[in-house]
Enzyme design. Structure first.
Site, PDB file in Angstrom:
ATOM      1  CB  CYS A 126      15.792 -30.557  15.641  1.00 28.30           C
ATOM      2  SG  CYS A 126      15.063 -31.475  17.015  1.00 28.30           S
ATOM      3  N   GLY A 127      17.339 -32.820  15.339  1.00 29.52           N
ATOM      4  CA  GLY A 127      18.035 -34.093  15.465  1.00 29.52           C
ATOM      5  C   GLY A 127      17.229 -35.130  16.220  1.00 29.52           C
TER       6      GLY A 127
END
Length: 278
Positions: free
Chosen positions: A235-236
């Protein structure tokens, strides 16, 4: 204890001597104050686990897993220890209870569950809440770091050549494709080449509870993911990747997690990036 428990189940278990309830709400800076929200209202007996504090502060990356001894120390101070049944909840759009669940599992606490629907569902049902801070007795926790499900940058680069693990990205479609710039200016847009995109919102029903295992499996299938093959989630910053890992756990699949995620890959000038749809 199942890995996903209902509000009804938790209400009936509150007060049990071995039960510990944990508020693991986390949001991006500027989006709110989870500590103040917890002090205003929380599930009776719940302690607050500060994910921003329980991370590797020696790393330049935002939310990396801490050393085992740091994790154990923080959990012991919260009264979480060996023999506890731990139920984690949140009130975050990022479903951050899953990050706490992943951390507990990584450091050897196996009897851990997520409250389905989180604090929002608890409040919507008119259930009791307390205010202030809970103080529990210090309790010993034996932390055993098991990082076999954690992937590093080197692992992810090697996977580019081997294709041994499917990469599944939890970010929004617009960030995945590169249409929306990353919130950190120094990080490139796009995704790891060959990755699949499963934004976490697809895994939940309208009331904020997880979809059924059958529906979760269909979400991954619709994104082109073969859940019978090895998977690594990203993800981030490793937070919402944990939501994908938990959802896969719900359908009997143990996924790995790339802890540095796009904060690391996107900032590294040596890594390939891809834009556009999967």
């Amino acid at each position: 204890m199942d890995s996903l428990v209902s509000t009804e189940w938790l209400a009936s278990e509150l007060g049990a001597s071995d039960l510990r309830v944990v508020d693991a709400t986390w949001v991006i800076a500027g989006q709110g104050d989870p500590v103040a929200d917890y002090e205003r209202a929380h599930i009776p007996g719940a302690v607050f686990l500060d994910l921003e504090d329980v991370r590797d502060t020696a790393s330049p990356l935002p939310m990396m897993l801490p050393p085992a001894e740091k994790f154990a120390g923080r959990m012991q101070s919260l009264g979480l220890g060996d023999g506890s049944r731990i139920v984690v909840y949140d009130n975050s759009p990022y479903k951050t209870a899953a990050r706490a669940w992943f951390m507990f599992k990584t450091f050897g606490a196996h009897d851990v569950a997520i409250l389905d629907g989180g604090f929002a569902k608890w409040r919507a049902e008119g259930r009791a809440v307390d205010s202030g801070r809970e103080t529990l007795c210090h309790r010993r926790l034996t932390a055993r770091a098991d990082r076999k499900q954690v992937r590093t940058l080197a692992d992810m680069k090697a996977n580019m050549d081997s294709g041994a693990e499917q990469v599944v990205d939890a970010r929004s479609t617009s960030r995945f494709t590169g249409e929306e710039p990353e919130p950190r200016a120094e990080i490139a847009s796009g995704h790891i080449p060959g990755a699949h995109n499963v934004p976490i919102a697809r895994l939940f029903d309208a009331d904020g509870t997880y979809k059924s295992p059958e529906a979760i499996a269909q979400v991954f299938a619709d994104a082109g993911v073969d859940v019978d093959r090895p998977i690594v989630t990203t993800c981030g910053s490793g937070v919402t990747a944990s939501v994908l890992a938990f959802a896969l756990h719900r359908i009997g699949k143990d996924a790995a997690l790339y802890d540095g995620s796009w904060s690391e890959w996107g900032a590294d000038p040596t890594t390939p990036k891809e834009t556009g749809p999967a």
